[in-house]
Design a protein around this motif. Structure first.
Motif, mmCIF file in Angstrom:
data_model
loop_
_atom_site.group_PDB
_atom_site.id
_atom_site.type_symbol
_atom_site.label_atom_id
_atom_site.label_comp_id
_atom_site.label_asym_id
_atom_site.label_seq_id
_atom_site.Cartn_x
_atom_site.Cartn_y
_atom_site.Cartn_z
ATOM 1 N N MET A 160 0.741 -1.305 -0.019
ATOM 2 C CA MET A 160 0.003 -0.002 0.048
ATOM 3 C C MET A 160 0.941 1.072 0.049
ATOM 4 O O MET A 160 1.941 1.311 0.599
ATOM 5 C CB MET A 160 -0.879 -0.012 1.103
ATOM 6 N N THR A 161 0.462 2.138 -0.620
ATOM 7 C CA THR A 161 1.169 3.508 -0.604
ATOM 8 C C THR A 161 1.009 4.337 0.950
ATOM 9 O O THR A 161 0.030 3.879 1.759
ATOM 10 C CB THR A 161 0.633 4.425 -1.741
ATOM 11 N N GLU A 219 -2.573 5.494 1.390
ATOM 12 C CA GLU A 219 -3.453 4.470 1.729
ATOM 13 C C GLU A 219 -3.584 4.023 3.005
ATOM 14 O O GLU A 219 -4.524 3.774 3.693
ATOM 15 C CB GLU A 219 -3.392 3.242 0.680
ATOM 16 N N ARG A 270 -4.875 6.310 5.513
ATOM 17 C CA ARG A 270 -6.465 6.459 5.258
ATOM 18 C C ARG A 270 -7.198 5.348 6.036
ATOM 19 O O ARG A 270 -8.234 5.153 6.603
ATOM 20 C CB ARG A 270 -6.879 6.655 3.698
ATOM 21 N N THR A 271 -6.311 4.268 6.040
ATOM 22 C CA THR A 271 -6.782 2.992 6.664
ATOM 23 C C THR A 271 -6.647 2.745 8.215
ATOM 24 O O THR A 271 -7.648 2.559 8.838
ATOM 25 C CB THR A 271 -6.149 1.499 6.127
ATOM 26 N N GLN A 277 -9.314 -2.891 8.410
ATOM 27 C CA GLN A 277 -9.467 -1.349 7.654
ATOM 28 C C GLN A 277 -10.681 -0.760 8.353
ATOM 29 O O GLN A 277 -11.636 -0.350 7.811
ATOM 30 C CB GLN A 277 -9.795 -1.783 6.239
#
Length: 341
Positions: free
Chosen positions: A82-83, A86, A89-90, A141
């Motif tokens: 994941m970047t 990302e 945000r998770t 998540q």
């Protein structure tokens, strides 16, 4: 002449193949361990590129750690495809934004004052005393870290009062404490969770109200309450001495830290020392279950034993050694509290 070119081609192929095989094997192992699946070939190629960049970054850090530049190591974990955006945000707890949009019910609390003539032990580990569940929660998540920090701290206090260690329902808090300013998987406050439990006359057990990693309809059942509280105590903000006293004399303590660094996201082992950490711009709730000092004869570092909610594959089987007595690094003592039972 033809044999010469064939030999050169063969040698070149042999040099390339092992490198490609190792990279492919590492990627396949990562997908297998973390149950990764992708919708398209293009998506997998994109994720593999990110993964390979993370491997390079981690290898570089660990090489530097071996030379003494860092006091901790990193490793590949579930976030490696994941970047950074990302991942944030998770895992990000948006409680500050959430609470500015609504007025939460008044929260009653007490301040913890330093006991007189306190003699503190040099090391404490509440896991060894049975006050900490051996289950490492995985929030997935869903920014339910606040709920797990609340249940973890209350589980410890409930055990110390009753002698029974009961896993409590984070899902109950996600689904039912919105009137206290919490927003489920979008984030929340540990202290608001304690206040909900007080007003609600309890929180259900994990067994009766299991975790789902998504917001749902409130299904609280008074007959399956696992623990109650009468409010909470707030520890003096930014005071690591007060935090140490609380850990030593009270039990596991809920805290909030700045976790928005790749060094934290991919932490493996050692004393986490991140000068870039903020003591203000943060809020990833965790539970401090003890403290100690690492001393290998040449290096002496104070640290906290901290339990995360990112699963056993993260850190030291779900734990991290956070720096202690380093100017409140990462805000470890900025928002520390525990429930009253």
């Amino acid at each position: 002449m033809h044999w010469f070119f064939f030999l050169i081609f063969t040698l070149s192929f042999c040099q390339i193949t092992p490198k490609e095989s190792v990279s492919s094997a590492l990627w396949n192992k990562f997908k297998d361990v973390h149950k990764k699946q992708y919708a398209t070939v293009e998506e997998e190629a994109y994720r593999q590129t990110i993964f390979e960049d993370r491997v390079v970054m981690i290898n570089r850090h660990n090489f530097e750690a071996k030379s003494g530049m860092h006091t901790y190591t990193l490793k590949i974990n579930q976030f490696a495809d994941m970047t950074y955006g990302e991942v944030v945000r998770t895992i990000s707890n948006n409680y500050q934004k959430s609470l500015s949009k609504k007025t939460a019910i008044k929260i009653d609390h007490h301040l913890l004052f330093k006991p007189s003539n306190t003699s503190l032990p040099t090391a404490v580990d509440w896991r060894k005393r049975g006050a900490v569940s051996n289950i490492i929660e995985n929030q997935g998540q869903c920014a339910s870290d606040w709920a797990y920090a609340a249940t973890g701290a209350l589980e410890g206090q409930h055990f110390l009062k009753t002698g029974n260690l009961v896993r409590l329902s984070a899902q109950n808090l996600l689904d039912c404490s919105d009137k206290f300013g919490n927003e489920g998987c979008n984030g929340g406050l540990v202290n608001a969770a304690f206040q909900y439990i007080k007003v609600n006359n309890g929180v259900d057990t994990e067994a009766s109200y299991p975790y789902e990693a998504v917001d749902g309809k409130c299904r609280f059942n008074q007959s399956t309450v696992g623990a109650t509280d009468t409010g909470f105590a707030q520890i003096q903000s930014g005071n690591e001495t007060a935090l140490q006293i609380a850990i030593a004399t009270v039990g596991p303590i809920a805290v909030g830290i700045d976790d928005l660094h790749e060094s934290f996201i991919y932490y493996e082992s050692g004393v986490y020392d991140e000068p870039a950490c903020s003591s203000k711009d943060w809020y990833h709730p965790l539970v401090v279950v003890g403290y100690d000092t690492f001393n290998n004869g040449t290096v002496k570092q104070d640290f906290y034993f901290v339990k995360n909610s990112w699963g056993e594959s993260w850190g030291m089987k779900g734990y991290i050694w956070m720096s202690r007595n380093k100017n409140n690094q990462c805000g470890i003592a900025s928002r520390a509290s525990y429930p009253l039972v």
